[in-house]
Motif scaffolding. Sequence first.
Motif, PDB file in Angstrom:
ATOM      1  N   GLY A  68     -30.945  19.883  23.783  1.00 41.29           N
ATOM      2  CA  GLY A  68     -29.709  19.325  24.325  1.00 41.29           C
ATOM      3  C   GLY A  68     -29.779  19.124  25.821  1.00 41.29           C
ATOM      4  N   ALA A  69     -30.510  19.991  26.526  1.00 41.30           N
ATOM      5  CA  ALA A  69     -30.653  19.847  27.977  1.00 41.30           C
ATOM      6  C   ALA A  69     -31.531  18.654  28.347  1.00 41.30           C
ATOM      7  CB  ALA A  69     -31.231  21.128  28.571  1.00 41.30           C
ATOM      8  N   THR A  70     -32.393  18.204  27.422  1.00 38.30           N
ATOM      9  CA  THR A  70     -33.289  17.083  27.737  1.00 38.30           C
ATOM     10  C   THR A  70     -32.643  15.719  27.502  1.00 38.30           C
ATOM     11  OG1 THR A  70     -34.249  16.912  25.502  1.00 38.30           O
ATOM     12  CG2 THR A  70     -35.238  18.508  27.029  1.00 38.30           C
ATOM     13  N   PHE A  71     -31.657  15.639  26.622  1.00 42.05           N
ATOM     14  CA  PHE A  71     -31.124  14.326  26.248  1.00 42.05           C
ATOM     15  C   PHE A  71     -30.440  13.581  27.397  1.00 42.05           C
ATOM     16  CE2 PHE A  71     -30.967  16.326  21.837  1.00 42.05           C
ATOM     17  CZ  PHE A  71     -32.229  15.841  21.532  1.00 42.05           C
ATOM     18  N   PRO A  72     -29.660  14.239  28.265  1.00 41.21           N
ATOM     19  CA  PRO A  72     -29.135  13.499  29.419  1.00 41.21           C
ATOM     20  C   PRO A  72     -30.241  12.959  30.317  1.00 41.21           C
ATOM     21  CG  PRO A  72     -27.882  15.510  29.086  1.00 41.21           C
ATOM     22  CD  PRO A  72     -29.080  15.600  28.186  1.00 41.21           C
ATOM     23  N   VAL A  73     -31.349  13.692  30.411  1.00 40.30           N
ATOM     24  CA  VAL A  73     -32.466  13.258  31.254  1.00 40.30           C
ATOM     25  C   VAL A  73     -33.168  12.059  30.628  1.00 40.30           C
ATOM     26  CG1 VAL A  73     -34.647  13.938  32.308  1.00 40.30           C
ATOM     27  CG2 VAL A  73     -32.766  15.596  32.139  1.00 40.30           C
ATOM     28  N   THR A  74     -33.546  12.183  29.348  1.00 45.86           N
ATOM     29  CA  THR A  74     -34.232  11.062  28.683  1.00 45.86           C
ATOM     30  C   THR A  74     -33.328   9.852  28.567  1.00 45.86           C
ATOM     31  OG1 THR A  74     -33.585  12.004  26.532  1.00 45.86           O
ATOM     32  CG2 THR A  74     -35.766  12.563  27.377  1.00 45.86           C
ATOM     33  N   PHE A  96     -26.669  21.846  32.380  1.00 47.69           N
ATOM     34  CA  PHE A  96     -26.395  23.203  32.842  1.00 47.69           C
ATOM     35  C   PHE A  96     -25.903  24.088  31.699  1.00 47.69           C
ATOM     36  CE2 PHE A  96     -23.455  26.370  34.519  1.00 47.69           C
ATOM     37  CZ  PHE A  96     -24.254  27.008  35.451  1.00 47.69           C
ATOM     38  N   VAL A  97     -24.978  23.567  30.915  1.00 46.49           N
ATOM     39  CA  VAL A  97     -24.420  24.349  29.815  1.00 46.49           C
ATOM     40  C   VAL A  97     -25.491  24.664  28.775  1.00 46.49           C
ATOM     41  CG1 VAL A  97     -22.827  24.265  27.859  1.00 46.49           C
ATOM     42  CG2 VAL A  97     -22.059  23.554  30.117  1.00 46.49           C
ATOM     43  N   CYS A  98     -26.325  23.687  28.456  1.00 46.91           N
ATOM     44  CA  CYS A  98     -27.365  23.917  27.449  1.00 46.91           C
ATOM     45  C   CYS A  98     -28.399  24.929  27.934  1.00 46.91           C
ATOM     46  CB  CYS A  98     -28.042  22.593  27.084  1.00 46.91           C
ATOM     47  SG  CYS A  98     -27.022  21.481  26.087  1.00 46.91           S
ATOM     48  N   LEU A  99     -28.774  24.855  29.195  1.00 51.74           N
ATOM     49  CA  LEU A  99     -29.767  25.794  29.721  1.00 51.74           C
ATOM     50  C   LEU A  99     -29.219  27.215  29.771  1.00 51.74           C
ATOM     51  CD1 LEU A  99     -31.443  23.755  32.609  1.00 51.74           C
ATOM     52  CD2 LEU A  99     -32.375  24.287  30.356  1.00 51.74           C
ATOM     53  N   THR A 100     -27.993  27.380  30.261  1.00 49.57           N
ATOM     54  CA  THR A 100     -27.404  28.722  30.281  1.00 49.57           C
ATOM     55  C   THR A 100     -27.154  29.232  28.867  1.00 49.57           C
ATOM     56  OG1 THR A 100     -25.212  27.699  30.566  1.00 49.57           O
ATOM     57  CG2 THR A 100     -26.352  28.476  32.550  1.00 49.57           C
ATOM     58  N   GLY A 101     -26.798  28.320  27.968  1.00 46.15           N
ATOM     59  CA  GLY A 101     -26.600  28.728  26.580  1.00 46.15           C
ATOM     60  C   GLY A 101     -27.883  29.206  25.935  1.00 46.15           C
ATOM     61  N   SER A 102     -29.000  28.550  26.262  1.00 51.61           N
ATOM     62  CA  SER A 102     -30.279  28.974  25.694  1.00 51.61           C
ATOM     63  C   SER A 102     -30.655  30.375  26.161  1.00 51.61           C
ATOM     64  CB  SER A 102     -31.388  27.980  26.068  1.00 51.61           C
ATOM     65  OG  SER A 102     -31.631  27.989  27.476  1.00 51.61           O
ATOM     66  N   ILE A 103     -30.254  30.747  27.378  1.00 49.72           N
ATOM     67  CA  ILE A 103     -30.518  32.097  27.877  1.00 49.72           C
ATOM     68  C   ILE A 103     -29.707  33.124  27.093  1.00 49.72           C
ATOM     69  CG2 ILE A 103     -30.289  33.626  29.881  1.00 49.72           C
ATOM     70  CD1 ILE A 103     -30.749  31.184  31.657  1.00 49.72           C
ATOM     71  N   LEU A 104     -28.458  32.769  26.770  1.00 46.88           N
ATOM     72  CA  LEU A 104     -27.565  33.714  26.103  1.00 46.88           C
ATOM     73  C   LEU A 104     -27.894  33.919  24.632  1.00 46.88           C
ATOM     74  CD1 LEU A 104     -24.197  32.559  27.696  1.00 46.88           C
ATOM     75  CD2 LEU A 104     -25.424  34.686  28.158  1.00 46.88           C
ATOM     76  N   HIS A 106     -38.326   7.348  24.878  1.00 47.71           N
ATOM     77  CA  HIS A 106     -37.389   6.709  23.953  1.00 47.71           C
ATOM     78  C   HIS A 106     -37.288   7.478  22.640  1.00 47.71           C
ATOM     79  CE1 HIS A 106     -36.506   3.930  20.610  1.00 47.71           C
ATOM     80  NE2 HIS A 106     -35.679   3.328  21.461  1.00 47.71           N
ATOM     81  N   ASP A 107     -38.430   7.869  22.080  1.00 49.07           N
ATOM     82  CA  ASP A 107     -38.427   8.587  20.801  1.00 49.07           C
ATOM     83  C   ASP A 107     -37.830   9.977  20.930  1.00 49.07           C
ATOM     84  OD1 ASP A 107     -39.526   6.404  19.643  1.00 49.07           O
ATOM     85  OD2 ASP A 107     -41.522   7.257  19.323  1.00 49.07           O
ATOM     86  N   PHE A 108     -38.093  10.658  22.058  1.00 47.10           N
ATOM     87  CA  PHE A 108     -37.498  11.974  22.252  1.00 47.10           C
ATOM     88  C   PHE A 108     -35.973  11.886  22.253  1.00 47.10           C
ATOM     89  CE2 PHE A 108     -41.338  13.988  24.630  1.00 47.10           C
ATOM     90  CZ  PHE A 108     -41.999  14.085  23.413  1.00 47.10           C
ATOM     91  N   HIS A 109     -35.467  10.829  22.873  1.00 47.69           N
ATOM     92  CA  HIS A 109     -34.016  10.679  22.948  1.00 47.69           C
ATOM     93  C   HIS A 109     -33.426  10.230  21.609  1.00 47.69           C
ATOM     94  CE1 HIS A 109     -30.291  10.235  25.267  1.00 47.69           C
ATOM     95  NE2 HIS A 109     -30.026   9.186  24.502  1.00 47.69           N
TER      96      HIS A 109
END
Length: 421
Positions: free
Chosen positions: A393-399, A26-34, A230-233
């Motif tokens: 940064g928003a993708t790393f928790p997912v991967t 959430f923080v990374c996505l909102t930060g990317s907007i700002l 794996h490589d993305f993470h």
Amino acid sequence: MKSPFKRFIRNIHLYLGLASGLVIVFVCLTGSILVFEKEIEQAWHPERYTVAPATTSALSLAQLTTAVQAYKPKAKIGGFKVYADPARSMEVSLAGGPGGKGGEGAKGPRSGDGKARAEGAGPATAKPGEGGPGKGKGKGDGGGPRIYVNPYTGAILGEINPRETFFHTVEQLHRGLVAGKIGKLVMGVSASIFLFILGTGLVLWWPAARKALTPRLTVKWGSGWKRLNHDFHIVLGFYASLFLFVMALTGVGMSFDWVGAGINKLTHSPLKRPEPPVSVVPAAAAEPVAKVGADAVLTLARQQAPDAEFYSVQLPKEATGSIRVAVLRPGAITENATDEVYLDQYSGQVISGQTYAQRPVGQRIRGLFKPVHTGAIGGLSTKVLAFVIALLGATFPVTGTVMWLNRIRKKGKKQPQLQAV
């Protein structure tokens, strides 16, 4: 076979990631907007920020004040922001009081939909201790309504209230989930946890042998989805970790007051900013009237800094208040890196002044937190970098969660099956 130390670090990395993953996304996505707040706003409403340069000279601030008061009769002018760029509109910030809340006393429909807040766009954005003299405490206008005016014709181009805009809401969500001090604390703790996640991630990434270094630096694009995940993470996580560490660190600095206090102590800087100087009220006057107009102040500022990018003039709210002038010189590191001068509103004499280089070291360091955090420190190139890093940064928790689930499934398949007797 991993060492007990690596297993311990992996568990810390895993469980901290699982506990804070949603907040980090959430923080990374909102930060990317700002990151591109200013650029998006100016592209969204170009009619508010740009004008056609005229061959004639711009109107005086007194004439523009008349135009604003005709549009909003009960409004009290708090300050002006004048750009050197002939294609930019002029910004007029309104002080508190009648008509100072973005609607009362407006003549005709408001222009602008209240969905934007240009970064550092006017005197109303001043922080405590940096703003104009208000009630003797230098709190500025605190984000009151802002009116955009054509400097050549006096036409009103639009009006916004920074506290009612889309980007302000996103920033409030980003900094504290719109939950006040508790939300700010949650975000500060999450940023601190993110620092531990990044640190443990680097420990886990570090190869035990040199031959294992190359696979951890390159993505195998032709592999299956599990390998790509794996490589993305692992790989992209390594490249982004340094930048994310800086973003998280500055986020912690903006969330906790003790960070700023510690910086002030380490740099031997004043713990509190000085009070703005006051004007000397004429003793003979029953109701003192300011003798120095905004135009005279602007003329003086232009004489002292003819090559400045913008001039910000904040008018005093009280009879004892002083006029604050902020000037942004070319090549300034941030939009807040201004030279400041305070003038007596009756005599026009300079009471005090301070260049950006003369500010206390602690104040300058803390002033860099936000531009470094958002990538504005280096202009468009660092903003693009910050935007990409925030999305990564928003993708790393997912991967990371997918890697953990794959590992659980793999272990489940390896469990011995019970044989029927």
